[in-house]
Design a protein around this motif. Structure first.
Motif, PDB file in Angstrom:
ATOM      1  N   ALA B 247      22.842   0.767  45.524  1.00  0.00           N
ATOM      2  CA  ALA B 247      21.662   0.348  44.761  1.00  0.00           C
ATOM      3  C   ALA B 247      21.566   1.102  43.439  1.00  0.00           C
ATOM      4  CB  ALA B 247      20.401   0.575  45.597  1.00  0.00           C
ATOM      5  N   GLY B 248      20.779   0.566  42.535  1.00  0.00           N
ATOM      6  CA  GLY B 248      20.510   1.260  41.276  1.00  0.00           C
ATOM      7  C   GLY B 248      21.218   0.686  40.078  1.00  0.00           C
ATOM      8  N   GLY B 249      22.010  -0.366  40.294  1.00  0.00           N
ATOM      9  CA  GLY B 249      22.759  -0.955  39.188  1.00  0.00           C
ATOM     10  C   GLY B 249      21.855  -1.766  38.289  1.00  0.00           C
ATOM     11  N   HIS B 252      24.182  -3.099  33.758  1.00  0.00           N
ATOM     12  CA  HIS B 252      24.876  -4.285  33.289  1.00  0.00           C
ATOM     13  C   HIS B 252      23.991  -5.517  33.387  1.00  0.00           C
ATOM     14  CE1 HIS B 252      28.272  -1.783  32.546  1.00  0.00           C
ATOM     15  NE2 HIS B 252      27.940  -1.160  33.663  1.00  0.00           N
TER      16      HIS B 252
END
Lengths: 405, 405
Positions: B247-249, B252
């Motif tokens: 998690a945490g993307g 982009h």
């Protein structure tokens, strides 16, 4: 101490008795039949504490003693099992064209599922609350007539819901600052149980976690369809509510700056692209020829029929909607890394035509390799939010709170 | 209790002793000085269990008996307090142009903060691991020379990190499938402590929750700057890791389809718009005239100096970056409803010029009224990820695991 789903962990030691009660209940659920001595031995709680907690649970008919005893040296131990059949809870759900009521018992068995045609967006919040209260009263009467006690009621609303059960904003319904839980409580005149409210997305996610095809998954998202698109997230086994209980807003994610106007005032929001009214208006331009649509089911059935006939306009419209769903899911996948995102409501009905494009977009748009392992699927639950509402109303018991009666 | 990557929460009753040990430690932290009898009375644990747990904790020098006794009728009770000074943990952080090491003791006091110039993106992962190992060995020697035992080490990487401490992808570093925790463990040759890895964003969020200006907040996001933008989320008091820890993307997230090309291959990604290399290249077009930049600090200082001189190009470039930050934060606010989003690294350094536009965009772009109460602020922590790494390495002790020695 064990983390209980949908109930924040105890944060101070004053909550220890409640937490220990939850541990005892959980132990009995997982290991029944079991004795008081077993519970003490396996949990580290002292025997006096266990006896006192079990006494309360028996008194409240959440647990019962069986005729069985354990085969062992010494005085035979009375064995305990979960009871819970005497208890039920109610979940309600406000959708584009209907109100839904679901009742379940403490074991999770559905006792009733009722749907009533109702176009909440076309009437005042007060009228909707009156209709919810009427539906609740009938459901409560039915459940009570079966000899069960209603422990709680939770209503799901397509909008933002704060921890007090008030709706600061539900643009799809035209609601602003509606204390729906308090109003419903007042309309029910001194109910003996708690009346709460949450978003349809959160409640649907809870239903998925407990009763859906991916039950038990610690990280999942339910993307609601219907009148407003929202995300209900189970993260690390618990509902993600946020600081003010307003988490889950993805319906107004702007995917297409040149897209259609949304009822929120923005352009190209997810809801304006893939919400039920948007899909019906786009794919069936004649649908509102006879005035505003108040019943979407026949229109949805027409879309399904056209898709089955390979109608090119409908198929390309659904593929476009699928790509938009995929973009939103890609975002959820990268940010939350769920094991699965489940599409609910009309998105589930239309899943055979949405999923191919949505899955391709998910893979293409996520930064994590293989979309971080995130699967995208249609929910198999019907009336998921109402089912989740009933589940939520029981969660306080599972977390160790005692019924009020 | 803090859940970290290499230490899942107890999920079955076999972990009860560990959980109970955590309860005892927590009680002592909050209520010291206190007696064994106090702990038993307040936690519901039986006295024998408490005595046994306290015995272990004293044996491991996590707790010590004071000379004090309680004034009460009967036999005087020996009072307990937390010890922990004999223990330290190490956090490391890989950034665009430096490696950072931070050591803290069990009480959270910083023992050392070291920064070493190092351009990880220009060398192989193996070289970076060797440099991390060298830095660790020096830091461990220093801490050990002070008479402390190192309990753990966690390294923060700007990329995706799985629960085993491997990096499936860190595009900013050019890494793919690098088992950084295992490699570092091997390079350190049989360390007596656990070596873990997590994203810089997750570790920075943990540091915020424990040591930052908003310490104790149950719902916050730390948005890392530096070489790669990422979101570390504390939700309901716990780090949000997702099903596979990825998690945490958010780096982009595609904000501008006509924007600059990102090193991920996409266009107009948040990282390509507001990451440190992107900001330096945009605002200082001559910065890489002498070859690739390996040290961003002087460039960042030039930008700050120009902004202070009201350079119109720099100010408008920072306002544009602020709007992009605001769009990303609006998304986080609607979806996660944190109490605060904190900007880290170069985003914190540039906050005086980023925040006005970012805050305006946050308010404008969130669907929830008043951005759901979400505040947007600059982090006040330096080397937050390394500090969080050291904090994470201590979390296993706080969760009730005993040090190995």
């Amino acid at each position: 101490m064990i983390s209980i789903h949908n109930e924040p962990q105890p944060t101070d030691l004053g909550d220890v008795r409640v937490a220990n009660r939850a541990v005892v209940l959980r132990h009995i659920r997982l290991h029944a039949p079991c004795s008081r001595a077993d519970i003490a031995a396996r949990t580290g709680l002292n025997k006096a504490t266990v006896s006192s907690l079990v006494g309360e649970l028996i008194d409240k008919r959440l647990v019962r003693e069986t005729g069985l005893t354990e085969n062992r040296v010494g005085r035979p131990a009375t064995m305990l099992v979960l009871d819970g059949e005497p208890y039920a809870a109610l979940g309600l759900q406000v959708d584009a064209d209907e109100l839904v009521a679901v009742a379940i018992d403490l074991g999770g068995n559905r006792l009733l599922t009722w749907r009533r045609a109702f176009a909440a967006a076309t009437v005042s919040p007060a009228e909707t609350v009156r209709a919810l209260a009427a539906l609740s009263r009938r459901a409560i009467s039915r459940v009570t007539a079966q000899g069960r006690t209603v422990l709680g009621l939770t209503v799901g609303v397509p909008g933002l819901v704060d921890p007090a059960g008030a709706v600061p904003l539900a643009t799809a319904l035209g609601w602003q600052d509606v204390p729906v839980a308090a109003d419903l409580r007042a309309a029910l005149r001194q109910p003996s149980f708690a009346v709460g409210a949450d978003t349809v997305a959160n409640l649907a996610a809870l239903a998925e976690q407990r009763h859906g095809a991916y039950a038990g998954t610690t990280d999942l998202v339910h993307l609601t369809g219907g009148i407003s698109v929202g995300a209900g997230t189970i993260a690390g086994g618990r509902l993600l509510h946020g600081a003010r209980g307003l988490a889950g807003g993805i319906g107004h994610l702007r995917l297409d700056p040149t897209g259609p106007t949304c009822f929120c005032g923005g352009r190209g929001c997810l809801t304006a692209l893939v919400g039920l009214p948007a899909v019906v208006c786009r794919l069936l331009p004649d649908a509102d020829a006879d005035g505003p649509i108040t019943d979407y089911l026949p229109e949805l059935e027409r879309i399904v029929a056209l898709a089955r006939q390979d109608d090119p306009t409908v198929l390309s419209g659904l593929a476009a909607a699928g790509r938009h769903v995929g973009q939103a899911v890609a975002l959820l996948a990268d940010l939350l890394n769920p094991e699965v995102v489940l599409l609910g409501d009309h998105l589930a009905t239309l899943a055979p035509w949405l999923l191919p494009a949505a899955r391709a977009t998910l893979t293409e748009r996520t930064h994590a390799p293989d979309a971080g392992g995130c699967r995208l699927d249609a929910s198999t639950l019907t009336t998921a939010a109402a089912l989740g509402g009933a589940t939520a109303a029981l969660a306080t018991i599972e977390a160790g709170r005692l019924p009020a009666r």
